[in-house]
Design a protein around this motif. Sequence first.
Motif, PDB file in Angstrom:
ATOM      1  N   ILE A 143       0.860  -1.230   0.143  1.00 17.84           N
ATOM      2  CA  ILE A 143       0.015  -0.003   0.109  1.00 17.84           C
ATOM      3  C   ILE A 143       0.991   1.143   0.072  1.00 17.84           C
ATOM      4  O   ILE A 143       0.386   2.492   0.114  1.00 17.84           O
TER       5      ILE A 143
ATOM      6  N   PRO B 253      -2.624   3.428  -0.924  1.00 14.07           N
ATOM      7  CA  PRO B 253      -3.582   2.930  -0.217  1.00 14.07           C
ATOM      8  C   PRO B 253      -4.929   2.825  -0.896  1.00 14.07           C
ATOM      9  O   PRO B 253      -5.791   1.874  -0.739  1.00 14.07           O
TER      10      PRO B 253
ATOM     11  N   PRO C 187      -2.448  -5.388   4.923  1.00 14.23           N
ATOM     12  CA  PRO C 187      -1.436  -4.217   4.162  1.00 14.23           C
ATOM     13  C   PRO C 187      -0.204  -4.410   4.636  1.00 14.23           C
ATOM     14  O   PRO C 187       0.375  -4.686   5.765  1.00 14.23           O
TER      15      PRO C 187
ATOM     16  N   TYR D 102       4.910  -0.590   3.583  1.00 12.73           N
ATOM     17  CA  TYR D 102       4.631   0.741   3.821  1.00 12.73           C
ATOM     18  C   TYR D 102       5.343   1.079   5.155  1.00 12.73           C
ATOM     19  O   TYR D 102       5.803   0.302   6.137  1.00 12.73           O
TER      20      TYR D 102
ATOM     21  N   VAL E   9      -1.945   4.269   7.017  1.00 13.35           N
ATOM     22  CA  VAL E   9      -2.690   3.007   6.809  1.00 13.35           C
ATOM     23  C   VAL E   9      -4.047   2.974   6.788  1.00 13.35           C
ATOM     24  O   VAL E   9      -4.867   2.375   6.398  1.00 13.35           O
TER      25      VAL E   9
ATOM     26  N   ASP F 290      -5.866   5.210   5.751  1.00 15.16           N
ATOM     27  CA  ASP F 290      -6.486   5.525   4.286  1.00 15.16           C
ATOM     28  C   ASP F 290      -6.868   4.179   3.550  1.00 15.16           C
ATOM     29  O   ASP F 290      -7.917   3.914   2.768  1.00 15.16           O
ATOM     30  N   PHE F 291      -6.101   3.200   3.779  1.00 19.48           N
ATOM     31  CA  PHE F 291      -6.453   1.736   3.255  1.00 19.48           C
ATOM     32  C   PHE F 291      -7.703   1.279   3.740  1.00 19.48           C
ATOM     33  O   PHE F 291      -8.803   1.014   3.353  1.00 19.48           O
TER      34      PHE F 291
END
Length: 229
Positions: free
Chosen positions: A166, A174, A191, A194, A204, A206-207
Amino acid sequence: MNISYHGHSVVKVQIGDKTILIDPFLTGNSLTDLSADTEQPDVILLTHGHNDHVGDTVALAAKNDAVVVAPVEAADYLSKQGVTNTVPLGLGGTYDLGFAKVKFVQAFHSSSYTDEDGVVHYMGVAGGILLFAEGLTIYHAGDTALFGDMELIGRRHPIDVAFLPIGGHFTMDPVDAAHAVSLIKPKIAVPVHYDTFPPIKVDVNDFVSHVKDAKVQVLQAGGQVQLNA
Protein backbone atom coordinates in the motif's frame (compact mmCIF):
# COMPACT_ATOMS: atom_id res chain seq x y z
CA MET A 1 -1.34 -22.99 10.44
CA ASN A 2 0.19 -19.81 11.81
CA ILE A 3 0.53 -16.80 9.51
CA SER A 4 2.40 -13.74 10.73
CA TYR A 5 3.68 -10.42 9.41
CA HIS A 6 7.16 -9.08 10.18
CA GLY A 7 7.52 -5.62 8.67
CA HIS A 8 7.95 -4.40 5.07
CA SER A 9 6.87 -7.43 2.99
CA VAL A 10 8.12 -10.20 5.27
CA VAL A 11 5.57 -12.94 5.94
CA LYS A 12 6.12 -16.15 7.89
CA VAL A 13 3.90 -19.19 7.50
CA GLN A 14 4.25 -22.12 9.88
CA ILE A 15 2.62 -25.35 8.77
CA GLY A 16 3.16 -28.16 11.24
CA ASP A 17 6.90 -28.35 11.81
CA LYS A 18 7.72 -26.50 8.57
CA THR A 19 8.48 -22.79 8.30
CA ILE A 20 8.12 -20.68 5.16
CA LEU A 21 9.53 -17.16 4.88
CA ILE A 22 8.34 -14.88 2.10
CA ASP A 23 10.64 -12.02 0.99
CA PRO A 24 12.97 -12.25 4.04
CA PHE A 25 14.35 -8.70 4.18
CA LEU A 26 15.58 -8.79 7.79
CA THR A 27 19.00 -7.15 7.99
CA GLY A 28 18.52 -3.43 7.44
CA ASN A 29 14.77 -3.61 7.93
CA SER A 30 14.01 -1.22 10.79
CA LEU A 31 10.43 -2.50 11.10
CA THR A 32 11.09 -6.21 11.50
CA ASP A 33 11.19 -8.19 14.72
CA LEU A 34 13.11 -11.08 13.15
CA SER A 35 16.84 -11.73 13.00
CA ALA A 36 18.68 -13.58 10.28
CA ASP A 37 20.82 -15.11 13.05
CA THR A 38 17.92 -16.95 14.62
CA GLU A 39 15.40 -17.67 11.87
CA GLN A 40 15.30 -21.27 10.63
CA PRO A 41 13.20 -21.43 7.46
CA ASP A 42 12.69 -24.68 5.60
CA VAL A 43 11.48 -22.79 2.53
CA ILE A 44 12.04 -19.25 1.26
CA LEU A 45 9.69 -17.79 -1.35
CA LEU A 46 10.68 -14.70 -3.33
CA THR A 47 8.24 -12.53 -5.24
CA HIS A 48 11.01 -10.75 -7.12
CA GLY A 49 14.67 -9.79 -7.05
CA HIS A 50 14.86 -6.35 -5.46
CA ASN A 51 17.26 -6.09 -2.52
CA ASP A 52 14.49 -5.26 -0.05
CA HIS A 53 12.81 -8.57 -0.87
CA VAL A 54 15.73 -10.94 -1.47
CA GLY A 55 17.17 -9.62 1.79
CA ASP A 56 18.93 -12.36 3.77
CA THR A 57 18.02 -15.22 1.44
CA VAL A 58 21.57 -16.36 0.71
CA ALA A 59 22.63 -16.49 4.35
CA LEU A 60 19.39 -18.08 5.55
CA ALA A 61 19.45 -20.71 2.82
CA ALA A 62 23.07 -21.63 3.53
CA LYS A 63 22.56 -21.87 7.28
CA ASN A 64 19.33 -23.85 7.13
CA ASP A 65 19.64 -25.76 3.85
CA ALA A 66 16.39 -24.08 2.85
CA VAL A 67 14.63 -24.56 -0.46
CA VAL A 68 14.41 -21.24 -2.32
CA VAL A 69 11.54 -20.85 -4.78
CA ALA A 70 12.04 -17.80 -6.98
CA PRO A 71 11.50 -16.42 -10.48
CA VAL A 72 13.73 -18.23 -12.97
CA GLU A 73 16.43 -15.58 -13.38
CA ALA A 74 16.48 -14.81 -9.66
CA ALA A 75 16.91 -18.50 -8.87
CA ASP A 76 19.77 -18.68 -11.36
CA TYR A 77 21.50 -15.66 -9.81
CA LEU A 78 21.09 -17.05 -6.29
CA SER A 79 22.47 -20.43 -7.30
CA LYS A 80 25.62 -18.63 -8.44
CA GLN A 81 25.81 -17.02 -4.99
CA GLY A 82 25.98 -20.42 -3.34
CA VAL A 83 22.31 -21.30 -2.80
CA THR A 84 22.32 -25.02 -3.48
CA ASN A 85 18.61 -25.81 -3.48
CA THR A 86 16.75 -23.43 -5.78
CA VAL A 87 13.46 -23.99 -7.58
CA PRO A 88 12.99 -21.68 -10.58
CA LEU A 89 9.37 -20.91 -11.42
CA GLY A 90 7.83 -18.94 -14.25
CA LEU A 91 4.52 -17.09 -14.05
CA GLY A 92 1.73 -19.66 -13.92
CA GLY A 93 4.12 -22.31 -12.63
CA THR A 94 3.26 -24.46 -9.61
CA TYR A 95 5.60 -26.35 -7.29
CA ASP A 96 4.61 -28.98 -4.75
CA LEU A 97 6.57 -28.66 -1.51
CA GLY A 98 4.98 -31.80 -0.13
CA PHE A 99 3.23 -30.00 2.71
CA ALA A 100 2.04 -27.04 0.59
CA LYS A 101 1.87 -25.90 -3.02
CA VAL A 102 3.24 -22.66 -4.46
CA LYS A 103 2.02 -20.94 -7.61
CA PHE A 104 3.51 -17.81 -9.20
CA VAL A 105 1.05 -15.33 -10.66
CA GLN A 106 1.33 -12.01 -12.42
CA ALA A 107 2.48 -8.74 -10.88
CA PHE A 108 3.35 -5.42 -12.51
CA HIS A 109 6.73 -4.32 -11.23
CA SER A 110 10.43 -4.36 -12.10
CA SER A 111 12.99 -6.81 -10.72
CA SER A 112 16.74 -6.36 -10.33
CA TYR A 113 19.40 -6.90 -7.67
CA THR A 114 22.27 -4.54 -6.90
CA ASP A 115 25.28 -6.34 -5.47
CA GLU A 116 27.87 -4.94 -3.05
CA ASP A 117 29.98 -3.67 -5.97
CA GLY A 118 27.06 -1.68 -7.34
CA VAL A 119 26.53 -4.04 -10.28
CA VAL A 120 22.86 -4.41 -11.21
CA HIS A 121 21.64 -7.90 -12.13
CA TYR A 122 18.43 -8.61 -14.03
CA MET A 123 16.24 -10.91 -11.91
CA GLY A 124 13.43 -11.78 -14.31
CA VAL A 125 9.80 -10.75 -14.07
CA ALA A 126 8.21 -9.85 -10.76
CA GLY A 127 5.35 -12.00 -9.54
CA GLY A 128 2.84 -12.64 -6.84
CA ILE A 129 2.66 -15.84 -4.84
CA LEU A 130 -0.27 -18.13 -4.13
CA LEU A 131 0.36 -20.55 -1.27
CA PHE A 132 -2.03 -23.46 -0.83
CA ALA A 133 -1.94 -25.38 2.45
CA GLU A 134 -4.36 -27.00 4.89
CA GLY A 135 -7.34 -26.00 2.77
CA LEU A 136 -6.40 -22.29 2.79
CA THR A 137 -5.15 -20.03 0.02
CA ILE A 138 -2.75 -17.20 0.85
CA TYR A 139 -1.95 -14.52 -1.72
CA HIS A 140 1.18 -12.41 -1.38
CA ALA A 141 0.96 -9.85 -4.17
CA GLY A 142 4.63 -8.87 -3.94
CA ASP A 143 5.34 -5.39 -5.26
CA THR A 144 2.76 -4.47 -7.85
CA ALA A 145 0.60 -1.83 -9.42
CA LEU A 146 -3.14 -2.30 -9.57
CA PHE A 147 -4.18 -4.46 -12.54
CA GLY A 148 -7.47 -5.86 -13.73
CA ASP A 149 -6.48 -9.53 -13.74
CA MET A 150 -6.35 -9.47 -9.97
CA GLU A 151 -10.04 -10.25 -10.34
CA LEU A 152 -9.17 -13.38 -12.32
CA ILE A 153 -6.66 -14.47 -9.67
CA GLY A 154 -9.30 -14.19 -6.97
CA ARG A 155 -11.98 -15.87 -9.05
CA ARG A 156 -9.69 -18.70 -10.12
CA HIS A 157 -8.34 -19.28 -6.61
CA PRO A 158 -10.63 -17.90 -3.87
CA ILE A 159 -8.33 -16.13 -1.41
CA ASP A 160 -8.48 -16.50 2.36
CA VAL A 161 -5.70 -14.03 3.20
CA ALA A 162 -4.22 -11.40 0.87
CA PHE A 163 -1.05 -9.43 1.63
CA LEU A 164 -1.13 -6.26 -0.47
CA PRO A 165 1.42 -3.43 -0.82
CA ILE A 166 0.00 0.00 0.00
CA GLY A 167 3.03 2.29 0.20
CA GLY A 168 2.65 3.98 -3.17
CA HIS A 169 5.64 5.44 -5.05
CA PHE A 170 6.92 1.99 -6.11
CA THR A 171 3.64 0.06 -5.81
CA MET A 172 -0.08 0.59 -5.30
CA ASP A 173 -1.06 3.36 -2.90
CA PRO A 174 -3.74 2.83 -0.22
CA VAL A 175 -6.66 3.72 -2.51
CA ASP A 176 -5.48 1.52 -5.38
CA ALA A 177 -4.78 -1.30 -2.94
CA ALA A 178 -8.30 -0.98 -1.56
CA HIS A 179 -9.64 -1.27 -5.11
CA ALA A 180 -7.47 -4.37 -5.52
CA VAL A 181 -9.34 -5.86 -2.58
CA SER A 182 -12.62 -5.29 -4.40
CA LEU A 183 -11.23 -7.27 -7.34
CA ILE A 184 -9.59 -10.10 -5.42
CA LYS A 185 -12.30 -10.45 -2.80
CA PRO A 186 -10.19 -12.08 -0.07
CA LYS A 187 -11.72 -12.90 3.28
CA ILE A 188 -8.89 -11.04 5.05
CA ALA A 189 -6.70 -8.23 3.67
CA VAL A 190 -3.38 -7.32 5.30
CA PRO A 191 -1.48 -4.17 4.20
CA VAL A 192 2.27 -4.51 3.69
CA HIS A 193 5.19 -2.64 2.11
CA TYR A 194 4.67 0.71 3.77
CA ASP A 195 6.45 3.03 6.26
CA THR A 196 9.84 1.30 5.87
CA PHE A 197 11.44 4.16 3.93
CA PRO A 198 10.42 7.84 3.53
CA PRO A 199 8.97 7.44 0.00
CA ILE A 200 6.51 4.78 1.17
CA LYS A 201 5.31 6.34 4.42
CA VAL A 202 1.51 6.46 4.31
CA ASP A 203 -1.47 6.57 6.63
CA VAL A 204 -2.64 2.96 6.81
CA ASN A 205 -6.10 4.22 7.78
CA ASP A 206 -6.50 5.48 4.20
CA PHE A 207 -6.43 1.83 3.15
CA VAL A 208 -8.67 0.66 5.97
CA SER A 209 -11.31 3.31 5.28
CA HIS A 210 -11.54 2.50 1.58
CA VAL A 211 -11.86 -1.29 1.90
CA LYS A 212 -15.47 -2.39 1.73
CA ASP A 213 -15.20 -6.01 0.65
CA ALA A 214 -13.02 -7.75 3.25
CA LYS A 215 -11.93 -7.74 6.85
CA VAL A 216 -8.75 -5.69 7.21
CA GLN A 217 -6.14 -6.72 9.74
CA VAL A 218 -3.41 -4.12 10.30
CA LEU A 219 -0.52 -6.01 11.87
CA GLN A 220 2.57 -4.80 13.66
CA ALA A 221 5.79 -6.79 13.31
CA GLY A 222 5.16 -10.20 14.84
CA GLY A 223 1.39 -9.90 14.56
CA GLN A 224 -0.54 -13.00 13.61
CA VAL A 225 -3.38 -13.18 11.14
CA GLN A 226 -6.58 -14.04 12.97
CA LEU A 227 -8.12 -16.53 10.60
CA ASN A 228 -11.38 -16.84 12.48
CA ALA A 229 -11.81 -13.16 13.35
